[in-house]
Design a protein around this motif. Sequence first.
Motif, PDB file in Angstrom:
ATOM      1  N   ASP A 123     -11.308  13.218   7.389  1.00 31.34           N
ATOM      2  CA  ASP A 123     -12.069  14.746   7.570  1.00 31.34           C
ATOM      3  C   ASP A 123     -12.340  15.764   6.965  1.00 31.34           C
ATOM      4  O   ASP A 123     -11.692  16.631   6.521  1.00 31.34           O
ATOM      5  N   PHE A 124     -13.027  15.813   5.750  1.00 27.63           N
ATOM      6  CA  PHE A 124     -13.195  16.305   4.722  1.00 27.63           C
ATOM      7  C   PHE A 124     -13.847  17.371   5.127  1.00 27.63           C
ATOM      8  O   PHE A 124     -13.449  18.498   3.935  1.00 27.63           O
ATOM      9  N   THR A 125     -14.538  17.548   5.982  1.00 29.93           N
ATOM     10  CA  THR A 125     -15.387  18.933   6.213  1.00 29.93           C
ATOM     11  C   THR A 125     -14.394  19.794   6.157  1.00 29.93           C
ATOM     12  O   THR A 125     -14.751  20.801   6.634  1.00 29.93           O
ATOM     13  N   GLY A 126     -13.090  19.142   7.573  1.00 31.84           N
ATOM     14  CA  GLY A 126     -12.135  20.207   8.661  1.00 31.84           C
ATOM     15  C   GLY A 126     -11.475  20.301   7.060  1.00 31.84           C
ATOM     16  O   GLY A 126     -11.320  21.469   7.405  1.00 31.84           O
ATOM     17  N   TRP A 127     -11.043  19.719   5.569  1.00 36.75           N
ATOM     18  CA  TRP A 127     -10.186  20.121   4.908  1.00 36.75           C
ATOM     19  C   TRP A 127     -10.415  21.503   3.780  1.00 36.75           C
ATOM     20  O   TRP A 127     -10.257  22.195   4.221  1.00 36.75           O
ATOM     21  N   GLY A 128     -12.345  21.152   3.802  1.00 34.20           N
ATOM     22  CA  GLY A 128     -13.340  22.137   3.099  1.00 34.20           C
ATOM     23  C   GLY A 128     -12.441  23.375   3.871  1.00 34.20           C
ATOM     24  O   GLY A 128     -13.089  24.315   3.151  1.00 34.20           O
ATOM     25  N   THR A 129     -12.751  22.954   5.390  1.00 36.10           N
ATOM     26  CA  THR A 129     -13.043  24.448   6.222  1.00 36.10           C
ATOM     27  C   THR A 129     -12.467  24.842   6.059  1.00 36.10           C
ATOM     28  O   THR A 129     -11.977  26.398   6.673  1.00 36.10           O
ATOM     29  N   GLU A 130     -11.082  24.357   6.403  1.00 39.00           N
ATOM     30  CA  GLU A 130     -10.325  24.834   6.715  1.00 39.00           C
ATOM     31  C   GLU A 130      -9.351  25.993   4.917  1.00 39.00           C
ATOM     32  O   GLU A 130      -8.877  26.967   5.293  1.00 39.00           O
ATOM     33  N   ARG A 131      -9.944  25.578   3.794  1.00 40.48           N
ATOM     34  CA  ARG A 131      -9.954  26.094   3.084  1.00 40.48           C
ATOM     35  C   ARG A 131     -10.646  27.896   2.494  1.00 40.48           C
ATOM     36  O   ARG A 131      -9.898  28.745   2.154  1.00 40.48           O
ATOM     37  N   THR A 136     -23.760  20.907  -7.577  1.00 44.38           N
ATOM     38  CA  THR A 136     -23.675  19.216  -6.858  1.00 44.38           C
ATOM     39  C   THR A 136     -24.297  19.811  -5.526  1.00 44.38           C
ATOM     40  O   THR A 136     -25.028  19.183  -5.228  1.00 44.38           O
ATOM     41  N   VAL A 137     -23.893  21.080  -4.908  1.00 36.59           N
ATOM     42  CA  VAL A 137     -23.837  21.146  -3.257  1.00 36.59           C
ATOM     43  C   VAL A 137     -25.757  20.786  -2.694  1.00 36.59           C
ATOM     44  O   VAL A 137     -26.231  20.519  -2.273  1.00 36.59           O
ATOM     45  N   ARG A 138     -25.931  22.503  -4.192  1.00 37.74           N
ATOM     46  CA  ARG A 138     -27.331  22.288  -3.800  1.00 37.74           C
ATOM     47  C   ARG A 138     -28.670  21.150  -4.167  1.00 37.74           C
ATOM     48  O   ARG A 138     -29.146  21.188  -4.093  1.00 37.74           O
ATOM     49  N   ASP A 161       0.821  -1.432  -0.338  1.00 36.30           N
ATOM     50  CA  ASP A 161       0.054  -0.326  -0.121  1.00 36.30           C
ATOM     51  C   ASP A 161       1.396   1.050   0.265  1.00 36.30           C
ATOM     52  O   ASP A 161       1.940   1.233   0.710  1.00 36.30           O
ATOM     53  N   LEU A 162       0.683   2.792  -1.019  1.00 38.55           N
ATOM     54  CA  LEU A 162       1.563   3.624  -1.036  1.00 38.55           C
ATOM     55  C   LEU A 162      -0.145   4.348   0.497  1.00 38.55           C
ATOM     56  O   LEU A 162      -1.327   4.367   0.335  1.00 38.55           O
ATOM     57  N   PRO A 163       0.946   5.064   0.682  1.00 36.30           N
ATOM     58  CA  PRO A 163      -0.104   6.612   1.359  1.00 36.30           C
ATOM     59  C   PRO A 163      -0.668   7.245   0.675  1.00 36.30           C
ATOM     60  O   PRO A 163      -0.407   7.736  -0.829  1.00 36.30           O
ATOM     61  N   GLY A 164      -1.226   8.149   0.895  1.00 41.42           N
ATOM     62  CA  GLY A 164      -2.362   9.251   0.272  1.00 41.42           C
ATOM     63  C   GLY A 164      -3.313   9.160  -0.465  1.00 41.42           C
ATOM     64  O   GLY A 164      -4.055   7.902  -0.582  1.00 41.42           O
ATOM     65  N   GLY A 165      -4.214   9.768  -1.355  1.00 38.95           N
ATOM     66  CA  GLY A 165      -5.046   9.596  -2.199  1.00 38.95           C
ATOM     67  C   GLY A 165      -6.846   9.703  -1.257  1.00 38.95           C
ATOM     68  O   GLY A 165      -6.858   8.788  -0.895  1.00 38.95           O
ATOM     69  N   LEU A 166      -6.902  10.278  -2.211  1.00 36.95           N
ATOM     70  CA  LEU A 166      -8.114  11.204  -0.677  1.00 36.95           C
ATOM     71  C   LEU A 166      -9.438  10.287  -2.209  1.00 36.95           C
ATOM     72  O   LEU A 166     -10.863  10.807  -1.602  1.00 36.95           O
ATOM     73  N   PHE A 201     -16.591  19.754   1.078  1.00 35.11           N
ATOM     74  CA  PHE A 201     -17.902  19.451   1.732  1.00 35.11           C
ATOM     75  C   PHE A 201     -18.929  18.233   1.297  1.00 35.11           C
ATOM     76  O   PHE A 201     -19.491  17.539   1.162  1.00 35.11           O
ATOM     77  N   ILE A 202     -18.144  18.531  -0.809  1.00 32.67           N
ATOM     78  CA  ILE A 202     -19.009  17.408  -1.370  1.00 32.67           C
ATOM     79  C   ILE A 202     -17.732  15.928  -0.948  1.00 32.67           C
ATOM     80  O   ILE A 202     -19.005  15.135  -0.420  1.00 32.67           O
ATOM     81  N   GLN A 203     -17.471  15.820  -1.301  1.00 27.09           N
ATOM     82  CA  GLN A 203     -16.982  14.278  -0.326  1.00 27.09           C
ATOM     83  C   GLN A 203     -16.853  14.380   0.705  1.00 27.09           C
ATOM     84  O   GLN A 203     -17.479  12.574   1.605  1.00 27.09           O
ATOM     85  N   ALA A 204     -16.848  15.077   1.825  1.00 30.38           N
ATOM     86  CA  ALA A 204     -17.602  14.707   3.771  1.00 30.38           C
ATOM     87  C   ALA A 204     -19.165  13.592   3.381  1.00 30.38           C
ATOM     88  O   ALA A 204     -19.368  12.733   3.776  1.00 30.38           O
ATOM     89  N   ALA A 205     -19.965  14.359   2.306  1.00 28.42           N
ATOM     90  CA  ALA A 205     -21.223  14.104   2.326  1.00 28.42           C
ATOM     91  C   ALA A 205     -21.441  12.570   1.339  1.00 28.42           C
ATOM     92  O   ALA A 205     -22.562  11.801   1.249  1.00 28.42           O
ATOM     93  N   ALA A 206     -20.246  12.649   0.376  1.00 24.05           N
ATOM     94  CA  ALA A 206     -20.539  11.432   0.028  1.00 24.05           C
ATOM     95  C   ALA A 206     -19.634  10.350  -0.347  1.00 24.05           C
ATOM     96  O   ALA A 206     -19.419   9.373  -1.019  1.00 24.05           O
ATOM     97  N   SER A 207     -17.989  10.566   0.111  1.00 23.78           N
ATOM     98  CA  SER A 207     -17.025   9.394  -0.587  1.00 23.78           C
ATOM     99  C   SER A 207     -17.133   8.661   1.295  1.00 23.78           C
ATOM    100  O   SER A 207     -17.317   8.749   2.041  1.00 23.78           O
TER     101      SER A 207
END
Length: 301
Positions: A270-278, A141-143, A22-27, A259-265
């Motif tokens: 922590d995709f919500t944190g990722w999106g919020t930071e940006r 997409t979000v809406r 396995d290689l690390p990374g990849g969202l 935010f899309i990933q947080a709902a669908a991935s």
Amino acid sequence: MTDAPALDRLACLAGRSWRVDDLPGGLTNRNYRVRTDDGELDVVVRWALGDATLLGIDRDAEAANTAIAGAAGVGAEVLEYRPELSLLVITYLQGASLEDTDFADPGVLTRAADASRRLHQGPRFTNDFDMFSRQASYLRTVRANGYPLPAGYDDHADAWNDVRQALQASPRRTVPCNNDLLAANFIDDGERVWLIDYEYSGNNDPCFELGNTSTECGFSAEQVDAYVEAYFGIPTRADLARVRLQALCSEYGWSLWGFIQAAASPIEYDFTGWGTERFEKAVATFRGPGFRRLLEDVVDG
């Protein structure tokens, strides 16, 4: 690995025995290093996961652009593409994935800028990329799906339009861009840097590439200046302003990806944190004292 991809169906591995790591990374994918026991093959298998259409990923364009970058000597060579298996096989690049702190080394910073410039000077990609179009698509997409957004996201719609108008007032020629050059997508062998992961690749403003890297890797203001200088040689005030505005475009646009990933991935992250930071980075620039000056400099500088 019960959830491993169908490696035994790959033509490049037919009739061979191999070992997998396995290689690390990849969202949006999982990555595996596969080495044949005869020592003749050392590859990375990228296994795409989730619904690529939600994120605007074109897997055919990704494979084609990866091959173009590889042929240009900037990325890995494509050995096999099996869309029906969601698999892309590329050569393994010897070197280390960078981390944000590595860019404090001027040599690393220079090699990274050189790699971006070599990609941008190479053959054009098969498709185009524009963050304003991507952001609008992500917002639809979000809406449409009722995904949550951070409070106040739409408050910056007018400022976002001001950025669009300023950049369009002095357009730059588009070039082949990776568009997702976070630290881990730079592979450094100590002499040169290679670029990987072309999921979001397409012909784009080169300043978006530089701005995206500067914000994803947490550059200081001084590092942004040094990076732009390493790329352009003698940058103009407009060059610097354009990179900083494109960093803002990266933050505001890619935050929706989170935010899309947080709902669908299906991936636990922590995709919500990722999106919020940006998003919070973007807000700081929108509301910052230098925002209007950037809009002026990108046109008049």
